[in-house]
Design a protein around this motif. Structure first.
Motif, short mmCIF file in Angstrom:
data_model
loop_
_atom_site.label_atom_id
_atom_site.label_comp_id
_atom_site.label_asym_id
_atom_site.label_seq_id
_atom_site.Cartn_x
_atom_site.Cartn_y
_atom_site.Cartn_z
N GLU A 58 -1.36 10.27 -9.93
CA GLU A 58 -0.61 11.24 -10.73
C GLU A 58 -0.68 12.63 -10.12
O GLU A 58 0.26 13.41 -10.23
N SER A 59 -1.77 12.95 -9.48
CA SER A 59 -1.91 14.28 -8.88
C SER A 59 -1.21 14.38 -7.53
O SER A 59 -0.97 15.48 -7.04
N ASP A 60 -0.87 13.26 -6.93
CA ASP A 60 -0.14 13.25 -5.66
C ASP A 60 1.28 13.77 -5.89
O ASP A 60 1.87 13.55 -6.93
N GLY A 64 3.27 11.62 -8.29
CA GLY A 64 3.15 12.47 -9.47
C GLY A 64 4.50 12.80 -10.07
O GLY A 64 4.64 12.92 -11.29
N GLU A 68 5.55 12.12 -13.92
CA GLU A 68 6.08 13.20 -14.76
C GLU A 68 7.44 12.82 -15.34
O GLU A 68 7.73 13.11 -16.50
#
Length: 92
Positions: A58-60, A64, A68
């Protein structure tokens, strides 16, 4: 003369009622279809969060973006339908 107006009113009433019935049936079908899409997206979001328990994907930046977008779609669908509280369960 009055019998002609009565027959005309009856015909208009029957046609209007029939059209209303089929319109409401079609609207119900569309609503059920949208609810199915909402359930699929919620299921997908939950599974993706399960796979990404630590938040690495998710942070990539690339993955991500997908996370989102799924979240935005879910929020949009949640805003369309209000929750109705029933005796034993919550229905949408």
């Amino acid at each position: 003369m009055w019998w002609l107006l009565t027959i005309l009113f009856f015909i208009v009433s029957v046609v209007s009622s029939t059209l209303l019935f089929y319109s409401l049936r079609r609207i119900t079908q569309y609503e059920e279809f949208i609810l199915q899409i909402q359930q699929i997206i919620k299921f997908s979001t939950d599974k993706m969060k399960l796979v990404d328990a630590k938040g690495h994907y998710e942070s990539d930046d690339e993955t991500g973006f997908f996370f989102e977008q799924l979240k935005q779609i879910q929020l949009s669908l949640d805003e369309i339908f209000e929750e109705e509280a029933t005796d034993d369960k919550i229905r949408r």
